[in-house]
Every structure is written in structure tokens, then in C-alpha cells.
Design a protein around this motif. Structure first.
Motif, PDB file in Angstrom:
ATOM      1  N   SER A   1       0.825  -1.215   0.000  1.00 23.93           N
ATOM      2  CA  SER A   1       0.000   0.000   0.000  1.00 23.93           C
ATOM      3  C   SER A   1       0.852   1.254   0.000  1.00 23.93           C
ATOM      4  CB  SER A   1      -0.936   0.004   1.215  1.00 23.93           C
ATOM      5  OG  SER A   1      -1.940  -0.968   1.087  1.00 23.93           O
TER       6      SER A   1
ATOM      7  N   THR B   1      -3.392  -4.925  -1.167  1.00 22.03           N
ATOM      8  CA  THR B   1      -3.151  -3.706  -0.402  1.00 22.03           C
ATOM      9  C   THR B   1      -3.896  -3.786   0.930  1.00 22.03           C
ATOM     10  OG1 THR B   1      -5.020  -2.642  -1.503  1.00 22.03           O
ATOM     11  CG2 THR B   1      -2.845  -2.341  -2.503  1.00 22.03           C
TER      12      THR B   1
ATOM     13  N   ALA C   1       0.895   3.924  -2.943  1.00 24.64           N
ATOM     14  CA  ALA C   1       0.480   5.300  -2.682  1.00 24.64           C
ATOM     15  C   ALA C   1       1.609   6.288  -2.973  1.00 24.64           C
ATOM     16  CB  ALA C   1       0.021   5.439  -1.231  1.00 24.64           C
TER      17      ALA C   1
ATOM     18  N   SER D   1      -7.266   8.715  -7.821  1.00 29.13           N
ATOM     19  CA  SER D   1      -6.838   9.881  -7.033  1.00 29.13           C
ATOM     20  C   SER D   1      -6.538  11.103  -7.894  1.00 29.13           C
ATOM     21  CB  SER D   1      -5.598   9.524  -6.209  1.00 29.13           C
ATOM     22  OG  SER D   1      -4.507   9.181  -7.051  1.00 29.13           O
TER      23      SER D   1
ATOM     24  N   GLY E   1       1.220   8.694  -5.946  1.00 30.98           N
ATOM     25  CA  GLY E   1       1.132  10.064  -5.453  1.00 30.98           C
ATOM     26  C   GLY E   1       2.061  11.004  -6.191  1.00 30.98           C
TER      27      GLY E   1
ATOM     28  N   ALA F   1      -4.705   3.385  -8.530  1.00 29.74           N
ATOM     29  CA  ALA F   1      -4.572   4.494  -7.578  1.00 29.74           C
ATOM     30  C   ALA F   1      -4.430   5.828  -8.300  1.00 29.74           C
ATOM     31  CB  ALA F   1      -3.375   4.256  -6.659  1.00 29.74           C
TER      32      ALA F   1
ATOM     33  N   PHE G   1      -2.640  11.313  -2.200  1.00 32.30           N
ATOM     34  CA  PHE G   1      -1.847  10.234  -1.599  1.00 32.30           C
ATOM     35  C   PHE G   1      -2.726   9.372  -0.694  1.00 32.30           C
ATOM     36  CE2 PHE G   1       0.456   8.641   2.109  1.00 32.30           C
ATOM     37  CZ  PHE G   1       1.440   7.881   1.509  1.00 32.30           C
TER      38      PHE G   1
ATOM     39  N   GLY H   1      -5.102   7.307  -2.759  1.00 31.84           N
ATOM     40  CA  GLY H   1      -4.420   6.157  -3.349  1.00 31.84           C
ATOM     41  C   GLY H   1      -4.157   5.067  -2.329  1.00 31.84           C
ATOM     42  N   LEU H   2      -3.887   5.467  -1.080  1.00 28.40           N
ATOM     43  CA  LEU H   2      -3.644   4.495  -0.015  1.00 28.40           C
ATOM     44  C   LEU H   2      -4.904   3.703   0.319  1.00 28.40           C
ATOM     45  CD1 LEU H   2      -1.463   3.554   2.072  1.00 28.40           C
ATOM     46  CD2 LEU H   2      -2.461   5.215   3.655  1.00 28.40           C
TER      47      LEU H   2
ATOM     48  N   GLU I   1      -7.527   3.107  -1.779  1.00 25.49           N
ATOM     49  CA  GLU I   1      -8.264   2.624  -2.946  1.00 25.49           C
ATOM     50  C   GLU I   1      -8.572   1.131  -2.836  1.00 25.49           C
ATOM     51  OE1 GLU I   1     -10.011   1.397  -6.241  1.00 25.49           O
ATOM     52  OE2 GLU I   1      -9.985   3.400  -5.369  1.00 25.49           O
TER      53      GLU I   1
END
Length: 226
Positions: free
Chosen positions: A7, A174, A11, A97, A15, A93, A151, A154-155, A157
Motif C-alpha cells: 500500500s 493492499t 500510494a 486519485s 502520489g 490508484a 496520496f 491512493g492508499l 483505494e
């Protein structure tokens, strides 16, 4: 620790990519003169934010899957299978994001006083110089907030990642997927720990965004007084 590491890697990479893509996209859309095209492109770039993540993941799977136009191209010419790999988690991600970063960057850039740009143009400065030396620094607080928010998105998702990357332990699993797997298997203790990690990171993100907003407001007040 595997889901946490996957993860964080996902991310972090997504990111960074999203951060720069969002700024570039925001600049290009703002620079458009045709309102029709600006509205259309803005709608396309914002679409993943309003679509259900599973629907966005479906389109990603259709395009980047083994039989998809892009996925088959990379598989045939580069021997790179995108779907059901770690690259797919990054791709998911980025797509989910990106709208957050794009909207934040665009809003921050549009809030910069246009008089600064006009004054710089009268001095004969180039558009690139005006953007990088004047507009971008003034819009930094909003852009940084967008970067932090993307960020965190994305973490966390889940839907799109499950569609295009699946839930492969040690490869594409993840933290959100691991929580789902733990609950489905009745391993609630593991789920509690992983949920705590996600909640903690989300809290840190909110605090970081508030600090940026406070600093931005203080700088704005100083600028007005001067």
C-alpha cells in the motif's frame, strides 16, 4: 506487513505521478480559450471522481487487460502484463486519485490574483517564467493539500484495484483488500489492526491539510497587511 508495504509503495509512486500530472492538466485546462473544450476536458478528467470505483476498474480492465488494446500491446511488444500485477495497483490508484489532485491544483491556480500575471506580462516575462516563478509558488498551499489528499486516496483505494489487480497475497493485496479478506475469513483481530493503521493515516492527512491551510491563511494576512 506485506499489505502495508504494498500500500505504501503504491500510494507513494501513484502520489508522485498524480502530483505532477494534476498540475500539468490543471495548467493546460486553465490555458484553454474555448469554453466548450475546457468544459468537456474538465468533465473527462473529473469523471473518475464521480464514477463508482468498480466501474472505473472495469474500464481499466477493459483497456489494460490481456485482451485490451493497451494491455495486449504492452504484452506483445514489451512482455509486460499490466493487469493483475503491482503495476495495476499503481494504475488504479492514479486514475482514482487524479481528479482530487487536478481539482485542487486548478482551484489553487485560479485563485491566484490575475494582476500578478498581468504585471509580469507588461515586464515582458515569458509565460513559463510567470507560471513557475509567480503562479505556482502562490498556489503552493492548495497544490500541496491536493497532493496529500490524492496520496491518502491512493492508499485507501479498493474497488478499482480489486477489478484490475485482483487480491493476490504478497503481490497486489493492499491494506483495504487485506481488510476485506480478513473480515471475509473471520480474522477480525487482523482486520482491527489494519483498520487502525488506515484510520491513523487518515487522521494524519487531515491534520496535515489543516496545518497547510492555517499557514496559507497567515501568509495571506501578512500579504494583505504589507
Amino acid at each position: 506487513m506485506s499489505p502495508f508495504i504494498i500500500s505504501m509503495r503504491t500510494a507513494a509512486v501513484s502520489g508522485v505521478i498524480t502530483f505532477f500530472l494534476g498540475i500539468v492538466a490543471a495548467k493546460l485546462v486553465i490555458s484553454m480559450k474555448n469554453d466548450y473544450w475546457k468544459m468537456t476536458i474538465d468533465g473527462i478528467l473529473t469523471l473518475p471522481m464521480v464514477l463508482p470505483p468498480t466501474v472505473a476498474g472495469f474500464f481499466l480492465l477493459y483497456i489494460f487487460g490481456v485482451q485490451g488494446p493497451v494491455g495486449s500491446f504492452f504484452l506483445e511488444y514489451f512482455s509486460w502484463k499490466i493487469a493483475f500485477s503491482w503495476s495495476a495497483t499503481v494504475l488504479a490508484a492514479i486514475v482514482i486519485s487524479f481528479p482530487l489532485m487536478y481539482r485542487s491544483a486548478r482551484g489553487a491556480l485560479e485563485q491566484v490574483d490575475k494582476n500578478y500575471r498581468y504585471a509580469a506580462q507588461t515586464l515582458g516575462l515569458s509565460e513559463s517564467y510567470i507560471f513557475f516563478k509567480i503562479q505556482l509558488p502562490l498556489a503552493t498551499p492548495g497544490i500541496l493539500s491536493g497532493g496529500i489528499l490524492s496520496f491518502a486516496r491512493g492508499l485507501g483505494e479498493f474497488g478499482a484495484t480489486a477489478m484490475i489487480a485482483s487480491n493476490i497475497a504478497g503481490k497486489t493485496r493492499t491494506l483495504p483488500l487485506s481488510i476485506y479478506s480478513a473480515v471475509a475469513a473471520g480474522r477480525m483481530e487482523d482486520a482491527y489492526q489494519e483498520v487502525a493503521i488506515i484510520v491513523l493515516f487518515s487522521f494524519v492527512v487531515v491534520v496535515a491539510m489543516n496545518l497547510i491551510t492555517i499557514k496559507s491563511n497567515k501568509k495571506g494576512m501578512k500579504r494583505k497587511k504589507s
